[in-house]
Design an enzyme around this catalytic site. Sequence first.
Site, PDB file in Angstrom:
ATOM      1  N   ASP A  13       0.823  -1.208   0.000  1.00  0.00           N
ATOM      2  CA  ASP A  13       0.000   0.000   0.000  1.00  0.00           C
ATOM      3  C   ASP A  13       0.863   1.267   0.000  1.00  0.00           C
ATOM      4  OD1 ASP A  13      -2.398   1.413   0.005  1.00  0.00           O
ATOM      5  OD2 ASP A  13      -2.516   1.475   2.192  1.00  0.00           O
ATOM      6  N   GLY A  16      -0.050   5.467  -4.441  1.00  0.00           N
ATOM      7  CA  GLY A  16      -0.667   6.734  -4.849  1.00  0.00           C
ATOM      8  C   GLY A  16      -0.111   7.897  -4.048  1.00  0.00           C
ATOM      9  N   ARG A  17      -0.016   7.720  -2.728  1.00  0.00           N
ATOM     10  CA  ARG A  17       0.505   8.805  -1.883  1.00  0.00           C
ATOM     11  C   ARG A  17       1.981   9.072  -2.179  1.00  0.00           C
ATOM     12  NH1 ARG A  17      -1.008   6.173   3.440  1.00  0.00           N
ATOM     13  NH2 ARG A  17      -1.519   4.473   2.014  1.00  0.00           N
ATOM     14  N   TRP A  18       2.726   8.019  -2.475  1.00  0.00           N
ATOM     15  CA  TRP A  18       4.144   8.187  -2.830  1.00  0.00           C
ATOM     16  C   TRP A  18       4.262   9.115  -4.049  1.00  0.00           C
ATOM     17  CZ3 TRP A  18       6.938   7.149  -7.260  1.00  0.00           C
ATOM     18  CH2 TRP A  18       8.343   7.126  -7.130  1.00  0.00           C
ATOM     19  N   HIS A  30       2.156   3.623  -9.131  1.00  0.00           N
ATOM     20  CA  HIS A  30       1.929   2.200  -9.397  1.00  0.00           C
ATOM     21  C   HIS A  30       3.093   1.616 -10.202  1.00  0.00           C
ATOM     22  CE1 HIS A  30      -1.886   2.346  -7.515  1.00  0.00           C
ATOM     23  NE2 HIS A  30      -2.475   3.095  -8.436  1.00  0.00           N
ATOM     24  N   ASN A  61     -10.801  -2.307  -4.997  1.00  0.00           N
ATOM     25  CA  ASN A  61     -10.048  -1.352  -5.831  1.00  0.00           C
ATOM     26  C   ASN A  61     -10.648  -1.216  -7.227  1.00  0.00           C
ATOM     27  OD1 ASN A  61      -6.825  -2.448  -4.526  1.00  0.00           O
ATOM     28  ND2 ASN A  61      -8.060  -0.713  -3.857  1.00  0.00           N
ATOM     29  N   ARG A  64     -12.214   2.019  -8.413  1.00  0.00           N
ATOM     30  CA  ARG A  64     -11.438   3.255  -8.648  1.00  0.00           C
ATOM     31  C   ARG A  64     -11.705   3.772 -10.057  1.00  0.00           C
ATOM     32  NH1 ARG A  64      -5.624   2.727  -5.516  1.00  0.00           N
ATOM     33  NH2 ARG A  64      -6.515   2.162  -3.493  1.00  0.00           N
ATOM     34  N   GLU A 193       2.017 -13.388  12.026  1.00  0.00           N
ATOM     35  CA  GLU A 193       2.620 -12.252  12.739  1.00  0.00           C
ATOM     36  C   GLU A 193       2.447 -11.024  11.852  1.00  0.00           C
ATOM     37  OE1 GLU A 193       3.842 -12.282  15.766  1.00  0.00           O
ATOM     38  OE2 GLU A 193       3.445 -14.434  15.964  1.00  0.00           O
TER      39      GLU A 193
HETATM   40  C1  IPE Z   1      -5.232  -2.532   0.012  1.00  0.00           C
HETATM   41  O1  IPE Z   1      -4.967  -1.189  -0.123  1.00  0.00           O
HETATM   42  C2  IPE Z   1      -5.190  -3.201  -1.335  1.00  0.00           C
HETATM   43  C3  IPE Z   1      -3.872  -3.289  -1.943  1.00  0.00           C
HETATM   44  C4  IPE Z   1      -2.732  -2.871  -1.431  1.00  0.00           C
HETATM   45  C5  IPE Z   1      -3.852  -3.930  -3.219  1.00  0.00           C
HETATM   46  P1  IPE Z   1      -6.139  -0.108  -0.214  1.00  0.00           P
HETATM   47  O2  IPE Z   1      -5.467   1.199  -0.431  1.00  0.00           O
HETATM   48  O3  IPE Z   1      -7.147  -0.518  -1.205  1.00  0.00           O
HETATM   49  O4  IPE Z   1      -6.773  -0.203   1.236  1.00  0.00           O
HETATM   50  P2  IPE Z   1      -7.697   0.823   2.005  1.00  0.00           P
HETATM   51  O5  IPE Z   1      -8.729   1.322   1.043  1.00  0.00           O
HETATM   52  O6  IPE Z   1      -6.805   1.933   2.463  1.00  0.00           O
HETATM   53  O7  IPE Z   1      -8.246   0.050   3.147  1.00  0.00           O
HETATM   54  C1  IPE Z   2      -1.663   0.287  -3.329  1.00  0.00           C
HETATM   55  O1  IPE Z   2      -1.474   1.645  -3.376  1.00  0.00           O
HETATM   56  C2  IPE Z   2      -1.868  -0.323  -4.691  1.00  0.00           C
HETATM   57  C3  IPE Z   2      -3.286  -0.552  -5.032  1.00  0.00           C
HETATM   58  C4  IPE Z   2      -4.263  -0.498  -4.178  1.00  0.00           C
HETATM   59  C5  IPE Z   2      -3.599  -0.859  -6.400  1.00  0.00           C
HETATM   60  P1  IPE Z   2      -2.674   2.672  -3.340  1.00  0.00           P
HETATM   61  O2  IPE Z   2      -3.095   2.936  -4.750  1.00  0.00           O
HETATM   62  O3  IPE Z   2      -3.737   2.253  -2.421  1.00  0.00           O
HETATM   63  O4  IPE Z   2      -1.913   3.947  -2.773  1.00  0.00           O
HETATM   64  P2  IPE Z   2      -2.451   4.949  -1.677  1.00  0.00           P
HETATM   65  O5  IPE Z   2      -2.853   4.128  -0.500  1.00  0.00           O
HETATM   66  O6  IPE Z   2      -3.586   5.687  -2.303  1.00  0.00           O
HETATM   67  O7  IPE Z   2      -1.271   5.814  -1.389  1.00  0.00           O
HETATM   68 MG    MG Z   3      -4.059   2.512  -0.427  1.00  0.00          MG
END
Ligand code: IPE
Ligand code: IPE
Ligand code: MG
Length: 231
Positions: A13, A16-18, A30, A61, A64, A193
Amino acid sequence: MGEIPRHVAVIMDGNGRWAQKRLLPRSAGHAAGMKRMIALSEYLFRRGVEVVTLYALSQENLSRSEEELSALFALFRQYFAGNVDRLQESGIRLGVIGDVTLLPEDIRTLIESGKERTKEGRRGTLVLAIAYGARQDIVRAANSALKAGKELTEESFSALLSTGAYPPPDLLVRTGGEKRLSNFLLFESAYAELYFSDKMFPAFTDEDMARALEDYASRDRRFGRVRAEKD
Ligand code: IPE
Ligand code: IPE
Ligand code: MG
Protein backbone atom coordinates in the site's frame (compact mmCIF):
# COMPACT_ATOMS: atom_id res chain seq x y z
CA MET A 1 20.24 -15.26 12.01
CA GLY A 2 16.80 -16.27 13.25
CA GLU A 3 14.03 -18.25 11.72
CA ILE A 4 12.90 -17.36 8.22
CA PRO A 5 9.13 -17.38 7.64
CA ARG A 6 8.00 -19.97 5.16
CA HIS A 7 5.24 -17.74 3.76
CA VAL A 8 5.40 -13.94 3.64
CA ALA A 9 2.36 -11.95 2.52
CA VAL A 10 2.59 -8.24 1.68
CA ILE A 11 -0.11 -5.60 1.41
CA MET A 12 1.67 -3.25 -0.99
CA ASP A 13 0.00 0.00 0.00
CA GLY A 14 0.99 3.63 -0.55
CA ASN A 15 1.75 3.87 -4.28
CA GLY A 16 -0.67 6.73 -4.85
CA ARG A 17 0.50 8.81 -1.88
CA TRP A 18 4.14 8.19 -2.83
CA ALA A 19 3.44 9.70 -6.27
CA GLN A 20 1.25 12.54 -5.02
CA LYS A 21 3.97 13.65 -2.62
CA ARG A 22 6.27 13.96 -5.64
CA LEU A 23 3.61 15.78 -7.67
CA LEU A 24 3.39 12.80 -10.02
CA PRO A 25 0.22 11.09 -11.24
CA ARG A 26 -0.93 8.08 -9.16
CA SER A 27 -0.05 5.86 -12.14
CA ALA A 28 3.63 6.78 -11.67
CA GLY A 29 3.34 5.47 -8.12
CA HIS A 30 1.93 2.20 -9.40
CA ALA A 31 4.77 1.92 -11.93
CA ALA A 32 7.35 2.51 -9.19
CA GLY A 33 5.50 0.03 -6.98
CA MET A 34 5.64 -2.61 -9.71
CA LYS A 35 9.43 -2.24 -10.01
CA ARG A 36 9.79 -2.51 -6.24
CA MET A 37 7.49 -5.54 -6.16
CA ILE A 38 9.70 -7.46 -8.60
CA ALA A 39 12.91 -6.72 -6.70
CA LEU A 40 11.36 -7.33 -3.29
CA SER A 41 9.95 -10.73 -4.24
CA GLU A 42 13.37 -11.78 -5.57
CA TYR A 43 14.92 -10.64 -2.30
CA LEU A 44 12.47 -12.74 -0.28
CA PHE A 45 13.20 -15.87 -2.33
CA ARG A 46 16.93 -15.24 -1.89
CA ARG A 47 16.36 -15.14 1.85
CA GLY A 48 14.78 -18.59 1.67
CA VAL A 49 11.08 -17.74 1.86
CA GLU A 50 9.08 -20.41 0.00
CA VAL A 51 5.80 -18.61 -0.69
CA VAL A 52 5.42 -14.88 -1.31
CA THR A 53 1.88 -13.56 -1.63
CA LEU A 54 1.50 -9.99 -2.85
CA TYR A 55 -1.73 -7.99 -2.66
CA ALA A 56 -1.68 -6.14 -5.97
CA LEU A 57 -5.36 -5.29 -6.45
CA SER A 58 -8.37 -5.77 -4.22
CA GLN A 59 -11.85 -6.41 -5.50
CA GLU A 60 -12.83 -3.11 -3.88
CA ASN A 61 -10.05 -1.35 -5.83
CA LEU A 62 -12.01 -2.16 -9.00
CA SER A 63 -14.30 0.76 -8.19
CA ARG A 64 -11.44 3.25 -8.65
CA SER A 65 -11.48 5.60 -11.65
CA GLU A 66 -11.25 4.21 -15.13
CA GLU A 67 -8.05 6.17 -15.61
CA GLU A 68 -6.35 4.57 -12.61
CA LEU A 69 -7.60 1.09 -13.47
CA SER A 70 -6.42 1.31 -17.05
CA ALA A 71 -2.95 2.34 -15.80
CA LEU A 72 -2.96 -0.64 -13.42
CA PHE A 73 -4.11 -3.03 -16.13
CA ALA A 74 -1.37 -1.75 -18.45
CA LEU A 75 1.17 -2.49 -15.70
CA PHE A 76 -0.19 -6.01 -15.22
CA ARG A 77 0.14 -6.61 -18.97
CA GLN A 78 3.70 -5.33 -18.84
CA TYR A 79 4.45 -7.48 -15.82
CA PHE A 80 3.21 -10.74 -17.32
CA ALA A 81 4.79 -10.01 -20.70
CA GLY A 82 8.19 -9.16 -19.20
CA ASN A 83 8.62 -11.31 -16.10
CA VAL A 84 7.34 -14.79 -16.72
CA ASP A 85 10.63 -15.82 -18.43
CA ARG A 86 12.54 -14.65 -15.38
CA LEU A 87 10.27 -16.56 -13.02
CA GLN A 88 10.64 -19.67 -15.15
CA GLU A 89 14.44 -19.38 -15.22
CA SER A 90 14.65 -18.92 -11.48
CA GLY A 91 12.34 -21.84 -10.70
CA ILE A 92 9.51 -19.74 -9.30
CA ARG A 93 6.00 -20.96 -9.84
CA LEU A 94 3.35 -18.29 -10.41
CA GLY A 95 0.01 -18.43 -8.67
CA VAL A 96 -2.87 -15.96 -8.89
CA ILE A 97 -5.70 -15.59 -6.38
CA GLY A 98 -8.76 -13.42 -6.90
CA ASP A 99 -11.75 -13.30 -9.20
CA VAL A 100 -9.98 -13.05 -12.54
CA THR A 101 -13.33 -12.99 -14.35
CA LEU A 102 -13.45 -9.33 -13.28
CA LEU A 103 -10.29 -8.60 -15.30
CA PRO A 104 -9.95 -7.84 -19.01
CA GLU A 105 -9.87 -10.99 -21.13
CA ASP A 106 -6.31 -10.51 -22.39
CA ILE A 107 -4.96 -10.25 -18.84
CA ARG A 108 -6.72 -13.51 -17.96
CA THR A 109 -5.02 -15.13 -20.91
CA LEU A 110 -1.63 -13.79 -19.78
CA ILE A 111 -2.25 -15.11 -16.26
CA GLU A 112 -3.18 -18.56 -17.56
CA SER A 113 -0.08 -18.79 -19.75
CA GLY A 114 2.14 -17.47 -16.94
CA LYS A 115 0.84 -20.14 -14.58
CA GLU A 116 1.23 -22.85 -17.19
CA ARG A 117 4.77 -21.83 -18.16
CA THR A 118 6.03 -21.71 -14.58
CA LYS A 119 4.24 -24.76 -13.21
CA GLU A 120 7.42 -26.84 -12.92
CA GLY A 121 9.04 -24.22 -10.67
CA ARG A 122 10.27 -25.81 -7.42
CA ARG A 123 12.31 -23.06 -5.77
CA GLY A 124 9.34 -21.05 -4.57
CA THR A 125 5.86 -19.77 -5.34
CA LEU A 126 4.90 -16.20 -6.11
CA VAL A 127 1.20 -15.65 -5.55
CA LEU A 128 -0.31 -12.44 -6.90
CA ALA A 129 -3.62 -11.37 -5.39
CA ILE A 130 -5.45 -9.59 -8.20
CA ALA A 131 -9.14 -8.64 -8.00
CA TYR A 132 -8.90 -10.48 -4.68
CA GLY A 133 -11.23 -10.19 -1.70
CA ALA A 134 -11.02 -12.49 1.30
CA ARG A 135 -14.71 -12.25 2.19
CA GLN A 136 -15.70 -13.00 -1.38
CA ASP A 137 -13.31 -15.95 -1.45
CA ILE A 138 -14.73 -17.31 1.82
CA VAL A 139 -18.32 -17.02 0.54
CA ARG A 140 -17.37 -18.68 -2.74
CA ALA A 141 -15.71 -21.56 -0.89
CA ALA A 142 -18.71 -21.94 1.44
CA ASN A 143 -21.09 -22.02 -1.52
CA SER A 144 -19.08 -24.67 -3.28
CA ALA A 145 -19.22 -26.83 -0.14
CA LEU A 146 -22.98 -26.25 0.12
CA LYS A 147 -23.46 -27.31 -3.47
CA ALA A 148 -21.50 -30.47 -2.81
CA GLY A 149 -23.63 -31.03 0.32
CA LYS A 150 -20.53 -31.41 2.45
CA GLU A 151 -19.95 -30.63 6.08
CA LEU A 152 -16.70 -28.74 6.51
CA THR A 153 -13.69 -29.09 8.75
CA GLU A 154 -11.04 -26.41 9.14
CA GLU A 155 -8.80 -28.38 6.82
CA SER A 156 -11.36 -29.06 4.11
CA PHE A 157 -12.53 -25.45 4.22
CA SER A 158 -8.96 -24.14 3.96
CA ALA A 159 -8.46 -26.35 0.93
CA LEU A 160 -11.47 -24.80 -0.82
CA LEU A 161 -10.08 -21.28 -0.47
CA SER A 162 -8.10 -19.89 -3.39
CA THR A 163 -5.00 -20.18 -1.19
CA GLY A 164 -5.75 -23.86 -0.52
CA ALA A 165 -2.51 -25.10 -2.01
CA TYR A 166 -0.30 -22.87 0.16
CA PRO A 167 0.64 -22.91 3.81
CA PRO A 168 -0.90 -20.08 5.86
CA PRO A 169 1.12 -16.84 5.99
CA ASP A 170 3.65 -16.68 8.83
CA LEU A 171 4.42 -13.00 8.40
CA LEU A 172 2.05 -10.40 7.00
CA VAL A 173 3.60 -7.03 6.16
CA ARG A 174 1.63 -3.89 5.33
CA THR A 175 3.37 -0.78 4.03
CA GLY A 176 1.84 2.69 3.69
CA GLY A 177 1.06 3.45 7.33
CA GLU A 178 -2.46 1.99 7.65
CA LYS A 179 -3.04 -0.67 10.26
CA ARG A 180 -5.77 -2.80 8.76
CA LEU A 181 -6.15 -5.89 6.59
CA SER A 182 -8.40 -4.39 3.88
CA ASN A 183 -10.01 -7.73 3.06
CA PHE A 184 -6.75 -9.67 2.64
CA LEU A 185 -6.33 -13.33 3.70
CA LEU A 186 -8.80 -13.01 6.59
CA PHE A 187 -9.15 -16.72 7.30
CA GLU A 188 -5.56 -17.65 6.50
CA SER A 189 -3.96 -14.97 8.71
CA ALA A 190 -5.45 -16.25 11.96
CA TYR A 191 -1.97 -16.74 13.45
CA ALA A 192 0.17 -14.64 11.11
CA GLU A 193 2.62 -12.25 12.74
CA LEU A 194 1.70 -8.72 11.67
CA TYR A 195 4.25 -6.06 10.74
CA PHE A 196 3.34 -2.50 9.75
CA SER A 197 5.63 0.00 8.09
CA ASP A 198 4.97 3.70 7.62
CA LYS A 199 6.96 3.69 4.39
CA MET A 200 5.01 3.95 1.15
CA PHE A 201 5.44 0.76 -0.90
CA PRO A 202 7.70 2.20 -3.66
CA ALA A 203 10.07 3.41 -0.91
CA PHE A 204 10.03 0.10 1.04
CA THR A 205 13.53 -1.27 0.44
CA ASP A 206 15.07 -4.73 0.79
CA GLU A 207 16.67 -3.42 4.01
CA ASP A 208 13.22 -2.50 5.31
CA MET A 209 12.09 -6.05 4.55
CA ALA A 210 15.21 -7.39 6.27
CA ARG A 211 14.08 -5.49 9.39
CA ALA A 212 10.63 -7.06 9.13
CA LEU A 213 12.23 -10.52 8.90
CA GLU A 214 14.42 -9.74 11.88
CA ASP A 215 11.41 -8.60 13.85
CA TYR A 216 9.60 -11.81 12.89
CA ALA A 217 12.52 -13.91 14.12
CA SER A 218 12.20 -12.30 17.55
CA ARG A 219 8.49 -13.05 17.95
CA ASP A 220 7.21 -15.78 20.22
CA ARG A 221 4.54 -17.65 18.28
CA ARG A 222 2.39 -19.28 20.88
CA PHE A 223 -0.69 -20.34 18.89
CA GLY A 224 -2.72 -20.04 22.05
CA ARG A 225 -0.38 -22.10 24.15
CA VAL A 226 1.73 -21.03 27.08
CA ARG A 227 5.17 -19.69 26.27
CA ALA A 228 7.77 -22.46 26.07
CA GLU A 229 10.36 -22.35 28.87
CA LYS A 230 13.73 -21.17 27.56
CA ASP A 231 16.70 -23.01 29.14
C1 IPE B 1 -5.23 -2.53 0.01
O1 IPE B 1 -4.97 -1.19 -0.12
C2 IPE B 1 -5.19 -3.20 -1.33
C3 IPE B 1 -3.87 -3.29 -1.94
C4 IPE B 1 -2.73 -2.87 -1.43
C5 IPE B 1 -3.85 -3.93 -3.22
P1 IPE B 1 -6.14 -0.11 -0.21
O2 IPE B 1 -5.47 1.20 -0.43
O3 IPE B 1 -7.15 -0.52 -1.20
O4 IPE B 1 -6.77 -0.20 1.24
P2 IPE B 1 -7.70 0.82 2.01
O5 IPE B 1 -8.73 1.32 1.04
O6 IPE B 1 -6.81 1.93 2.46
O7 IPE B 1 -8.25 0.05 3.15
C1 IPE C 1 -1.66 0.29 -3.33
O1 IPE C 1 -1.47 1.65 -3.38
C2 IPE C 1 -1.87 -0.32 -4.69
C3 IPE C 1 -3.29 -0.55 -5.03
C4 IPE C 1 -4.26 -0.50 -4.18
C5 IPE C 1 -3.60 -0.86 -6.40
P1 IPE C 1 -2.67 2.67 -3.34
O2 IPE C 1 -3.09 2.94 -4.75
O3 IPE C 1 -3.74 2.25 -2.42
O4 IPE C 1 -1.91 3.95 -2.77
P2 IPE C 1 -2.45 4.95 -1.68
O5 IPE C 1 -2.85 4.13 -0.50
O6 IPE C 1 -3.59 5.69 -2.30
O7 IPE C 1 -1.27 5.81 -1.39
MG1 MG D 1 -4.06 2.51 -0.43
